[in-house]
Design a protein around this motif. Structure first.
Motif, PDB file in Angstrom:
ATOM      1  N   UNK A 162     -24.440  90.998  17.021  1.00  0.00           N
ATOM      2  CA  UNK A 162     -24.605  89.554  16.847  1.00  0.00           C
ATOM      3  C   UNK A 162     -25.741  89.278  15.868  1.00  0.00           C
ATOM      4  N   UNK A 163     -25.709  88.072  15.292  1.00  0.00           N
ATOM      5  CA  UNK A 163     -26.685  87.697  14.282  1.00  0.00           C
ATOM      6  C   UNK A 163     -27.966  87.131  14.873  1.00  0.00           C
ATOM      7  N   UNK A 164     -28.059  87.111  16.188  1.00  0.00           N
ATOM      8  CA  UNK A 164     -29.257  86.559  16.805  1.00  0.00           C
ATOM      9  C   UNK A 164     -30.433  87.516  16.720  1.00  0.00           C
ATOM     10  N   UNK A 165     -30.174  88.827  16.616  1.00  0.00           N
ATOM     11  CA  UNK A 165     -31.243  89.814  16.570  1.00  0.00           C
ATOM     12  C   UNK A 165     -31.219  90.598  15.279  1.00  0.00           C
ATOM     13  N   UNK A 166     -31.436  91.911  15.398  1.00  0.00           N
ATOM     14  CA  UNK A 166     -31.422  92.789  14.236  1.00  0.00           C
ATOM     15  C   UNK A 166     -30.007  93.316  14.022  1.00  0.00           C
ATOM     16  N   UNK A 167     -29.633  93.480  12.772  1.00  0.00           N
ATOM     17  CA  UNK A 167     -28.300  93.983  12.456  1.00  0.00           C
ATOM     18  C   UNK A 167     -28.372  94.891  11.231  1.00  0.00           C
ATOM     19  N   UNK A 168     -27.217  95.410  10.837  1.00  0.00           N
ATOM     20  CA  UNK A 168     -27.158  96.364   9.731  1.00  0.00           C
ATOM     21  C   UNK A 168     -27.166  95.644   8.391  1.00  0.00           C
ATOM     22  N   UNK A 169     -27.896  96.245   7.440  1.00  0.00           N
ATOM     23  CA  UNK A 169     -27.925  95.755   6.063  1.00  0.00           C
ATOM     24  C   UNK A 169     -27.892  96.946   5.117  1.00  0.00           C
ATOM     25  N   UNK A 170     -27.428  96.682   3.905  1.00  0.00           N
ATOM     26  CA  UNK A 170     -27.451  97.687   2.840  1.00  0.00           C
ATOM     27  C   UNK A 170     -28.485  97.261   1.816  1.00  0.00           C
ATOM     28  N   UNK A 171     -29.460  98.128   1.570  1.00  0.00           N
ATOM     29  CA  UNK A 171     -30.545  97.794   0.638  1.00  0.00           C
ATOM     30  C   UNK A 171     -30.706  98.936  -0.361  1.00  0.00           C
ATOM     31  N   UNK A 172     -31.159  98.585  -1.525  1.00  0.00           N
ATOM     32  CA  UNK A 172     -31.478  99.575  -2.549  1.00  0.00           C
ATOM     33  C   UNK A 172     -32.988  99.641  -2.755  1.00  0.00           C
ATOM     34  N   UNK A 173     -33.514 100.837  -2.851  1.00  0.00           N
ATOM     35  CA  UNK A 173     -34.957 101.007  -3.031  1.00  0.00           C
ATOM     36  C   UNK A 173     -35.188 102.075  -4.100  1.00  0.00           C
ATOM     37  N   UNK A 174     -35.560 101.631  -5.295  1.00  0.00           N
ATOM     38  CA  UNK A 174     -35.731 102.554  -6.418  1.00  0.00           C
ATOM     39  C   UNK A 174     -36.871 103.532  -6.180  1.00  0.00           C
ATOM     40  N   UNK A 175     -37.879 103.138  -5.418  1.00  0.00           N
ATOM     41  CA  UNK A 175     -39.039 104.009  -5.208  1.00  0.00           C
ATOM     42  C   UNK A 175     -38.708 105.249  -4.381  1.00  0.00           C
ATOM     43  N   UNK A 176     -37.560 105.225  -3.664  1.00  0.00           N
ATOM     44  CA  UNK A 176     -37.187 106.377  -2.841  1.00  0.00           C
ATOM     45  C   UNK A 176     -36.251 107.337  -3.575  1.00  0.00           C
ATOM     46  N   UNK A 177     -35.860 107.019  -4.786  1.00  0.00           N
ATOM     47  CA  UNK A 177     -34.972 107.905  -5.546  1.00  0.00           C
ATOM     48  C   UNK A 177     -35.672 109.234  -5.794  1.00  0.00           C
ATOM     49  N   UNK A 178     -34.954 110.329  -5.511  1.00  0.00           N
ATOM     50  CA  UNK A 178     -35.523 111.667  -5.666  1.00  0.00           C
ATOM     51  C   UNK A 178     -36.208 112.190  -4.423  1.00  0.00           C
ATOM     52  N   UNK A 179     -36.459 111.335  -3.444  1.00  0.00           N
ATOM     53  CA  UNK A 179     -37.076 111.775  -2.191  1.00  0.00           C
ATOM     54  C   UNK A 179     -35.990 112.094  -1.165  1.00  0.00           C
ATOM     55  N   UNK A 180     -36.375 112.697  -0.061  1.00  0.00           N
ATOM     56  CA  UNK A 180     -35.398 113.113   0.934  1.00  0.00           C
ATOM     57  C   UNK A 180     -35.142 111.991   1.939  1.00  0.00           C
ATOM     58  N   UNK A 181     -33.995 112.123   2.620  1.00  0.00           N
ATOM     59  CA  UNK A 181     -33.655 111.126   3.638  1.00  0.00           C
ATOM     60  C   UNK A 181     -34.653 111.181   4.789  1.00  0.00           C
ATOM     61  N   UNK A 182     -35.157 112.362   5.096  1.00  0.00           N
ATOM     62  CA  UNK A 182     -36.163 112.473   6.153  1.00  0.00           C
ATOM     63  C   UNK A 182     -37.413 111.677   5.843  1.00  0.00           C
ATOM     64  N   UNK A 183     -37.811 111.623   4.579  1.00  0.00           N
ATOM     65  CA  UNK A 183     -38.966 110.812   4.194  1.00  0.00           C
ATOM     66  C   UNK A 183     -38.655 109.326   4.325  1.00  0.00           C
ATOM     67  N   UNK A 184     -37.409 108.945   4.029  1.00  0.00           N
ATOM     68  CA  UNK A 184     -37.038 107.527   4.118  1.00  0.00           C
ATOM     69  C   UNK A 184     -37.102 107.027   5.554  1.00  0.00           C
ATOM     70  N   UNK A 185     -36.876 107.906   6.542  1.00  0.00           N
ATOM     71  CA  UNK A 185     -36.909 107.473   7.935  1.00  0.00           C
ATOM     72  C   UNK A 185     -38.261 106.901   8.321  1.00  0.00           C
ATOM     73  N   UNK A 186     -39.317 107.368   7.699  1.00  0.00           N
ATOM     74  CA  UNK A 186     -40.663 106.884   7.999  1.00  0.00           C
ATOM     75  C   UNK A 186     -41.245 106.143   6.797  1.00  0.00           C
ATOM     76  N   UNK A 187     -40.406 105.397   6.099  1.00  0.00           N
ATOM     77  CA  UNK A 187     -40.852 104.637   4.928  1.00  0.00           C
ATOM     78  C   UNK A 187     -40.681 103.136   5.089  1.00  0.00           C
TER      79      UNK A 187
END
Length: 632
Positions: A294-319
């Motif tokens: 539901x839209x009342x709380x938090x939901x899924x979004x697709x975002x682009x972040x150029x600063x994370x290009x070249x880094x690992x997905x594990x680093x993104x989890x804590x970014x």
């Protein structure tokens, strides 16, 4: 025997009724006589009581006629009979002209208002949402769209259904409530008629949603509606995204072909069966699904972040300090909980859980991780499960199939349902599919009778699934909920008698019966119509999320899980949520929240906390659970 004489009043009334039956001319004549009978005596009184009235009788009669003519708009000219007659004739012609003109204007306005009331005018909007069809899902869909458009200035939702426009507006106003800035427009007509579909201006719409009706032949009408929509859009360059739902997977291919390449078609029965089984295996999971959809709380979004290009997905989890990363979208393919060493490319989009699309901002979170309190041992091992299914409907074979896919040797599925040839055949077929699996046994019995449940050792089962029967032809769609509520009452009595709580998962058809169900506030309740409505509303805002939800709710893919908190952090320790995220990363999972045991019985979230800030600290106990995205 002498006949009774008819009274003068009865004869006069009969004569009066007979003259009225002659039509408008008689009615006009009686109205003229009535007016003269009132106006002439009143005019005479006015003239005779006037101190300045003429003294002669002819002059006074002329004054009475003049006053009568002015009152009735008959000219009132005096003089020779010819002059008086011509004056009356001109006045009648003027009166006839004015009356006819007023009648024509009134008729035109009435027809226009009637057409507007019937919802037959064309909508002139841009980027609006078109909802085709009427069912219980429409209230969920419209309500979620209103919540999603709360921060937009010009948003419109157009609903087209073969129902009265006023009735639709009243029903939506009652169940949805205030719509804020969103303009809600209803149009009336069959959704399978291309000419009627043009009333909603689908060519300029942002998205079109096709809802199945609450009737057995709903899937066939969905396909016809999609074909009508394609015909209505023929010759137009712009084709809006289409999101539709069918019940039976046999209609999905036809619906996909009718919807076109950009269309999304959901199988409501399959999705419902999967989520019921997931909730049965991990109580409380339905609360997590509701929070995410539901839209009342938090939901899924697709975002682009150029600063994370070249880094690992594990680093993104804590970014992301206030958002939870759960995967990547590479091209059109979602990668949920990929290996932590996966490298993020410049074209990748991050799948995040966030409050809004503008609240996902990057920032360091590693300073809150305390490795000393993380747990590195093996996860809690799974064990054979015992499941009790009370009732049987068209979704039950799909649930049994889901139970078989991940069942360990020694698992048991017992079904209690009324004996019937069709039910027995479906149970036999379900028990013989896909080779080895849980032992499936049918126990004939009426789940609404106390003796049926008393002879079962209900507390020996790991989960109890309560299903309603499919409605018979001619019965209302919410009929199964009546039997379900009775079964829940009997289970409640067993809980009160033994003092032990049962892990019950309930399937309801009507969301209004959720408040009537005699279960604990935090119990798992799956309302298929509302669930599909939430999914359609989410996908309507971003159709790329369709593939994400398909993976999340698939039987063998990466999904949402509830794990014991003791698998991630030491019980009794106080630490930040970032520590839990780091511990889940070591297991190839993405932590997105938790459920507190101490708050499980308190509303509104019943202990479920989705997307807490990484810096949020709390003391973790043995009974707490962590919400992760990962594989079993």
């Amino acid at each position: 025997m002498a006949q009774r004489r008819t009274s003068f009043g009865d004869r006069a009334r009969y004569w009066f009724d007979s003259t009225l039956a002659r039509g408008a001319s008689a009615l006009v004549g009686w109205m003229a006589l009535l007016c003269l009978a009132v106006v002439v005596p009143a005019s005479a009184v006015v003239v005779w009581t006037d101190p300045h009235a003429p003294r002669s009788l002819p002059d006074r009669l002329a004054q009475v006629w003049h006053l009568t003519g002015e009152t009735l708009r008959l000219g009132g000219a005096t003089g020779t009979p010819l002059r008086v007659t011509m004056s009356v004739l001109l006045a009648l012609v003027a009166l006839l002209y004015v009356s006819t003109l007023v009648g024509l204007i009134t008729t035109a306005l009435t027809e226009r208002l009637t057409a507007l009331r019937r919802g037959r005018s064309t909508v002139l909007e841009q980027g609006h949402v078109v909802v085709l069809g009427w069912s219980e899902q429409v209230f969920t869909v419209v309500g979620e769209l209103v919540a999603a458009n709360a921060n937009q200035r010009r948003a419109a939702v157009v609903v087209l259904a073969d129902r009265d426009k006023t009735a639709m507006e009243e029903a939506l106003g009652t169940k949805v409530g205030p719509v804020g800035r969103t303009r809600l427009i209803c149009r009336s007509g069959p959704t399978t008629d291309p000419a009627v579909l043009t009333l909603t201006s689908p060519a300029t719409a942002g998205v079109v949603l096709v809802l199945p009706r609450d009737e057995p032949d709903a899937d066939a009408e969905v396909v016809k509606t999609l074909l009508a929509l394609r015909a209505a859009l023929a010759g137009t360059q712009s084709r809006p995204p289409v999101v539709a739902a069918v019940r039976d997977d046999r209609y999905r291919l036809a619906a996909c072909l009718a919807a076109g390449p950009g269309g999304v078609v959901l199988e409501s029965d399959t999705v419902t069966a999967r989520l019921i089984v997931q909730a049965a295996r991990r109580p409380g999971l339905s609360l997590v699904h509701r929070e995410l959809l539901d839209f009342a709380g938090d939901e899924f979004y697709l975002v682009g972040e150029a600063s994370l290009a070249g880094r690992t997905f594990g680093e993104a989890l804590l970014s992301y300090p206030t958002s939870s990363v759960v995967g990547l979208v590479r091209g059109d393919t979602p990668l949920l909980a990929p290996p932590p060493h996966t490298t993020i490319t410049a074209d990748d989009l991050l799948i995040v859980v966030s409050r809004d699309d503008d609240t996902a901002w990057p920032g360091p979170c590693g300073q809150w991780v305390e490795k000393a309190v993380t747990v590195s041992g093996p996860p809690t091992p799974a064990r054979p499960e015992r499941v009790l299914v009370l009732g049987w409907n068209r979704r039950a074979p799909l649930m049994v199939d889901q139970l078989r896919r991940r069942a360990l040797p020694g698992s048991v599925v017992d079904v209690v349902a009324d004996r019937g040839e069709e039910t027995a055949r479906q149970v036999r077929e379900s028990g013989s599919r896909h080779g080895p699996g849980p032992v499936l046994t049918l126990h004939p019995g009426d789940v609404t009778r106390p003796e049926t449940l008393e002879r079962l050792d209900v507390h020996s089962y790991d989960s109890v699934i309560v299903l309603g029967q499919d409605p018979a032809p001619g019965q209302p769609e919410d009929h199964p909920d009546n039997r379900t509520l009775v079964t829940l009452l009997l289970l409640r009595r067993l809980e009160e008698t033994t003092g032990r709580e049962l892990p019950v998962v309930t399937e309801l058809v009507d969301d209004r019966n959720r408040a009537l169900a005699p279960i604990s506030p935090g119990a798992d309740v799956i309302i298929s119509g509302k669930l599909i409505g939430l999914l359609m509303a989410q996908i309507s805002q971003n159709r790329h999320l369709a593939a994400v939800f398909e993976e999340l709710f698939s039987a063998d893919g990466t999904g949402i899980r509830l794990r014991p908190a003791g698998d991630y952090v030491l019980p009794g320790c106080e630490t930040a949520f970032a520590t839990v995220v780091a511990a889940a990363r070591e297991r190839g999972e993405c932590a997105i929240g938790y459920r507190s045991r101490d708050e499980a019985s308190a509303g509104p979230g019943h202990g479920v906390r989705i997307n807490p800030p990484k810096a949020e600290r709390r003391r973790w106990t043995d009974g707490d659970e962590v919400v992760v995205v990962g594989r079993d």
